[in-house]
Design a protein around this motif. Structure first.
Motif, PDB file in Angstrom:
ATOM      1  N   CYS A 108       0.944   7.955  12.681  1.00 59.31           N
ATOM      2  CA  CYS A 108       0.472   8.050  11.130  1.00 59.31           C
ATOM      3  C   CYS A 108       1.125   9.152  10.564  1.00 59.31           C
ATOM      4  CB  CYS A 108      -0.883   7.862  10.689  1.00 59.31           C
ATOM      5  SG  CYS A 108      -1.124   7.805   9.245  1.00 59.31           S
ATOM      6  N   MET A 174      -5.135   1.043   1.620  1.00 56.10           N
ATOM      7  CA  MET A 174      -4.147   1.273   2.988  1.00 56.10           C
ATOM      8  C   MET A 174      -3.206   2.165   2.635  1.00 56.10           C
ATOM      9  SD  MET A 174      -3.735  -2.452   4.052  1.00 56.10           S
ATOM     10  CE  MET A 174      -4.925  -3.588   4.479  1.00 56.10           C
ATOM     11  N   GLY A 175      -3.523   3.392   1.522  1.00 59.20           N
ATOM     12  CA  GLY A 175      -2.634   4.445   1.525  1.00 59.20           C
ATOM     13  C   GLY A 175      -3.218   5.397   2.421  1.00 59.20           C
ATOM     14  N   GLU A 178      -8.968   7.865   4.982  1.00 62.36           N
ATOM     15  CA  GLU A 178      -9.735   6.961   5.790  1.00 62.36           C
ATOM     16  C   GLU A 178     -10.889   6.650   4.515  1.00 62.36           C
ATOM     17  OE1 GLU A 178     -10.336   4.914   8.048  1.00 62.36           O
ATOM     18  OE2 GLU A 178     -12.202   4.495   7.218  1.00 62.36           O
ATOM     19  N   SER A 209      -9.334  -0.848   4.421  1.00 63.51           N
ATOM     20  CA  SER A 209      -8.783  -0.729   5.622  1.00 63.51           C
ATOM     21  C   SER A 209      -9.434   0.469   6.330  1.00 63.51           C
ATOM     22  CB  SER A 209      -7.237  -0.786   5.785  1.00 63.51           C
ATOM     23  OG  SER A 209      -6.796  -0.441   7.201  1.00 63.51           O
ATOM     24  N   THR A 210     -10.051   0.147   7.450  1.00 63.77           N
ATOM     25  CA  THR A 210     -10.627   1.393   8.213  1.00 63.77           C
ATOM     26  C   THR A 210     -10.215   1.540   9.589  1.00 63.77           C
ATOM     27  OG1 THR A 210     -12.634   2.284   8.904  1.00 63.77           O
ATOM     28  CG2 THR A 210     -12.721  -0.024   8.832  1.00 63.77           C
ATOM     29  N   ALA A 211     -10.045   2.868   9.959  1.00 63.57           N
ATOM     30  CA  ALA A 211      -9.887   3.108  11.301  1.00 63.57           C
ATOM     31  C   ALA A 211     -11.008   2.891  12.475  1.00 63.57           C
ATOM     32  CB  ALA A 211      -9.282   4.561  11.510  1.00 63.57           C
ATOM     33  N   SER A 232      -8.302  -1.404  11.503  1.00 60.78           N
ATOM     34  CA  SER A 232      -7.210  -0.915  12.453  1.00 60.78           C
ATOM     35  C   SER A 232      -7.349  -0.729  13.858  1.00 60.78           C
ATOM     36  CB  SER A 232      -6.739   0.499  11.871  1.00 60.78           C
ATOM     37  OG  SER A 232      -6.391   0.386  10.535  1.00 60.78           O
ATOM     38  N   GLU A 274      -5.909  -5.246  12.030  1.00 60.50           N
ATOM     39  CA  GLU A 274      -4.349  -4.752  12.114  1.00 60.50           C
ATOM     40  C   GLU A 274      -4.008  -4.226  13.472  1.00 60.50           C
ATOM     41  OE1 GLU A 274      -4.014  -2.502   7.839  1.00 60.50           O
ATOM     42  OE2 GLU A 274      -6.123  -2.596   8.767  1.00 60.50           O
ATOM     43  N   ILE A 276      -0.463  -2.653  15.071  1.00 58.32           N
ATOM     44  CA  ILE A 276       0.930  -2.299  14.383  1.00 58.32           C
ATOM     45  C   ILE A 276       1.471  -2.338  15.823  1.00 58.32           C
ATOM     46  CG2 ILE A 276       0.942  -0.635  12.509  1.00 58.32           C
ATOM     47  CD1 ILE A 276       0.601   1.914  14.313  1.00 58.32           C
ATOM     48  N   ILE A 305       1.852  -5.927  12.649  1.00 58.84           N
ATOM     49  CA  ILE A 305       2.757  -5.134  11.755  1.00 58.84           C
ATOM     50  C   ILE A 305       3.853  -4.331  12.513  1.00 58.84           C
ATOM     51  CG2 ILE A 305       2.670  -3.328   9.965  1.00 58.84           C
ATOM     52  CD1 ILE A 305      -0.665  -3.986  10.152  1.00 58.84           C
ATOM     53  N   TYR A 307       6.034  -1.675  13.501  1.00 57.29           N
ATOM     54  CA  TYR A 307       5.776  -0.244  13.256  1.00 57.29           C
ATOM     55  C   TYR A 307       6.802   0.265  12.435  1.00 57.29           C
ATOM     56  CZ  TYR A 307       5.005   4.787  14.419  1.00 57.29           C
ATOM     57  OH  TYR A 307       4.984   6.136  14.160  1.00 57.29           O
ATOM     58  N   CYS A 349       2.398   0.258   3.104  1.00 52.62           N
ATOM     59  CA  CYS A 349       1.162   0.811   3.212  1.00 52.62           C
ATOM     60  C   CYS A 349       1.057   1.506   4.491  1.00 52.62           C
ATOM     61  CB  CYS A 349       0.141  -0.301   3.360  1.00 52.62           C
ATOM     62  SG  CYS A 349      -0.273  -0.729   1.701  1.00 52.62           S
ATOM     63  N   GLY A 350       0.125   2.716   4.351  1.00 52.70           N
ATOM     64  CA  GLY A 350       0.011   3.449   5.712  1.00 52.70           C
ATOM     65  C   GLY A 350       1.095   4.081   6.107  1.00 52.70           C
ATOM     66  N   GLN A 351       2.172   4.277   5.448  1.00 50.32           N
ATOM     67  CA  GLN A 351       3.328   4.837   6.100  1.00 50.32           C
ATOM     68  C   GLN A 351       3.572   6.164   4.953  1.00 50.32           C
ATOM     69  OE1 GLN A 351       5.902   1.438   6.756  1.00 50.32           O
ATOM     70  NE2 GLN A 351       3.928   0.544   7.350  1.00 50.32           N
TER      71      GLN A 351
HETATM   72  N1  SAH Z   1      -7.208   4.969   7.215  1.00 51.92           N
HETATM   73  C1  SAH Z   1      -7.228   3.642   7.256  1.00 51.92           C
HETATM   74  C2  SAH Z   1      -6.463   3.099   5.943  1.00 51.92           C
HETATM   75  C3  SAH Z   1      -4.839   3.773   5.740  1.00 51.92           C
HETATM   76  S1  SAH Z   1      -3.611   3.217   6.828  1.00 51.92           S
HETATM   77  C4  SAH Z   1      -6.610   2.833   8.420  1.00 51.92           C
HETATM   78  O1  SAH Z   1      -6.273   3.478   9.312  1.00 51.92           O
HETATM   79  O2  SAH Z   1      -6.908   1.889   8.580  1.00 51.92           O
HETATM   80  C5  SAH Z   1      -3.488   1.523   6.593  1.00 51.92           C
HETATM   81  C6  SAH Z   1      -2.817   0.715   7.813  1.00 51.92           C
HETATM   82  O3  SAH Z   1      -1.293   1.403   7.888  1.00 51.92           O
HETATM   83  C7  SAH Z   1      -3.563   1.200   9.018  1.00 51.92           C
HETATM   84  O4  SAH Z   1      -3.596  -0.118   9.957  1.00 51.92           O
HETATM   85  C8  SAH Z   1      -2.387   1.997   9.799  1.00 51.92           C
HETATM   86  O5  SAH Z   1      -2.784   2.076  11.203  1.00 51.92           O
HETATM   87  C9  SAH Z   1      -1.284   1.712   9.448  1.00 51.92           C
HETATM   88  N2  SAH Z   1      -0.181   2.445   9.564  1.00 51.92           N
HETATM   89  C10 SAH Z   1      -0.132   3.823   9.628  1.00 51.92           C
HETATM   90  N3  SAH Z   1       1.021   4.300   9.722  1.00 51.92           N
HETATM   91  C11 SAH Z   1       2.022   3.366  10.160  1.00 51.92           C
HETATM   92  C12 SAH Z   1       3.374   3.361  10.534  1.00 51.92           C
HETATM   93  N4  SAH Z   1       4.102   4.263  10.462  1.00 51.92           N
HETATM   94  N5  SAH Z   1       3.830   1.870  10.553  1.00 51.92           N
HETATM   95  C13 SAH Z   1       3.111   0.731  10.239  1.00 51.92           C
HETATM   96  N6  SAH Z   1       1.735   0.859   9.967  1.00 51.92           N
HETATM   97  C14 SAH Z   1       1.216   2.107   9.911  1.00 51.92           C
END
Ligand code: SAH
Ligand code: SF4
Length: 359
Positions: A108, A174-175, A178, A209-211, A232, A274, A276, A305, A307, A349-351
């Motif tokens: 991440c 999902m930004g 946590e 979304s939570t880890a 996640s 979730e 990835i 998802i 990656y 999201c999450g990236q």
């Molecule tokens: N911290 C929380 C929410 C933010 S991340 C969590 O981890 O759930 C939101 C989602 O994006 C999470 O499922 C995370 O694992 C995912 N994510 C993070 N980096 C990513 C990437 N490079 N490609 C795809 N998904 C990613």
């Protein structure tokens, strides 16, 4: 923008002002107190001086116009990212809950950045307010373009489109960060987003979304059972999960899955996991079978998802993802592939990755 300062000023005003100002900010989407013509001039001037409504942000648009990322500058100079995704006539906002993240998942971009601080409630809601204003402006420009082409402002088709384009439909946490490590402020922010007198986004249109913070999952089932929950997972066993997500040492899969089962039993809501898909790391047929054994529950869903590479790891190929999905489905686990947004702005999201030095 500073909501706390506005609240402070309102504390000495008659009660009805809070509601009135709430409507001006969240419904009328004013971005300058000069537009608040219903307020007494002296109050307007005070607000203008002490708490300007401006949200400082830089916007990066995706080429296809389907998504955009905003880098918002907070009062202390730190930056936080939020993303707008437009898909099938709906506008989804991805919000951050922290500046950076302390959990350091290896895949991440936010995790690599480290942790700065939790966001205040107002700094979370401000991200949604920013896009609400942006969508309103976007909608006005759409009107202007149509008008130039001689299409009537009151045409039914245009009014329908206006409804579709002009507002925020969904909010996903999902930004960056946590959400359950900033539980109270996230909870307060959701109450504000939810409030019918303000933005009025329905609970079922908000997702967290939570880890896998077990206490957070437990609290959420009590405090906000109508909000959607996503966990996640990213690995079907502790050995791999701990390598990818250091927090898995504190919350092993058994504890996370028990919390997930309790959550669905209590709320009767669907729960999304979730996952990835990282090439040669977590995408083999054996791992799909292992995952299927773990997630047997009629209310559990898996979201696969692709990656989005941010370092050394690569994304699984579409054929591999499809194979993985088929194994899950054949084993009776409901699985889907998530639509990919915002790749060229590094803003899905999450990236979120900011090269900005203040972050
Ligand atoms: N911290 C929380 C929410 C933010 S991340 C969590 O981890 O759930 C939101 C989602 O994006 C999470 O499922 C995370 O694992 C995912 N994510 C993070 N980096 C990513 C990437 N490079 N490609 C795809 N998904 C990613
Ligand atoms: Fe934090 Fe989520 Fe990124 Fe892990 S994936 S580092 S928990 S933001």
């Amino acid at each position: 923008m500073n909501f706390n300062k506005i609240d402070k000023i309102l504390a000495t005003e008659p009660k009805f002002r809070t509601k009135q100002i709430g409507r001006l900010i969240w419904r009328d989407l004013i971005d300058d107190w000069g537009q608040a013509s219903t307020l007494p001039i002296a109050l307007r001037a005070k607000l203008k001086l002490e708490c300007p409504l401006e949200i400082k942000a830089e916007v990066f648009k995706e080429k296809d116009d389907k998504s955009a990322k905003a880098l918002i500058t907070l009062e202390d100079g730190l930056n936080v990212e939020t993303v707008l995704m437009r898909h099938q006539g709906r506008n989804t906002i991805c919000v951050s809950s922290q500046v950076g993240c302390p959990l350091g998942c290896v895949f991440c971009a936010t995790g690599k950045m480290g942790f700065k601080r939790n966001l205040l409630t107002g700094e979370i809601t401000e991200q949604v307010l920013f896009w609400s204003r942006w969508l309103k402006r976007d909608e006005v420009s759409l009107f202007e373009k149509r008008e130039l082409r001689g299409i009537s402002k009151s045409s039914p088709a245009l009014l329908l489109q206006r409804r579709e384009t002009g507002r925020v439909d969904n909010v996903v946490f999902m930004g960056m960060g946590e959400p359950f490590l900033n539980y109270d402020n996230v909870f307060e922010a959701i109450k504000i987003l939810n409030d019918d007198n303000l933005l009025g986004i329905g609970s079922r249109h908000i997702s967290i979304s939570t880890a896998g913070i077990v206490e957070g999952i437990e609290r959420m089932s009590e405090d906000m059972p109508q909000i959607n929950l996503a966990i996640s997972l990213h690995a079907p066993n502790d050995k791999l999960r701990q390598k990818l997500m250091p927090i898995a040492k504190k919350y092993p899969l058994a504890a996370v899955i028990t919390a997930a089962r309790d959550y669905v039993a209590k709320t009767n809501r669907k729960l999304m996991f979730e996952y990835i898909m990282i090439k040669d790391v977590n995408d083999s047929p054996e791992q799909a079978k292992e995952l299927a054994r773990l997630l047997k529950n009629p209310l559990f869903f898996v979201n696969l998802i692709a990656y989005n590479p941010t370092g050394d790891l690569a994304s699984s190929k579409p054929t591999q993802i499809k194979k993985f999905k088929d194994i899950l489905m054949r084993a009776g686990v409901q699985a889907l592939e998530r639509y990919r947004f915002g790749q060229d702005i590094k803003g899905a999201c999450g990236q979120l990755t900011s090269q900005n030095k203040n972050l």
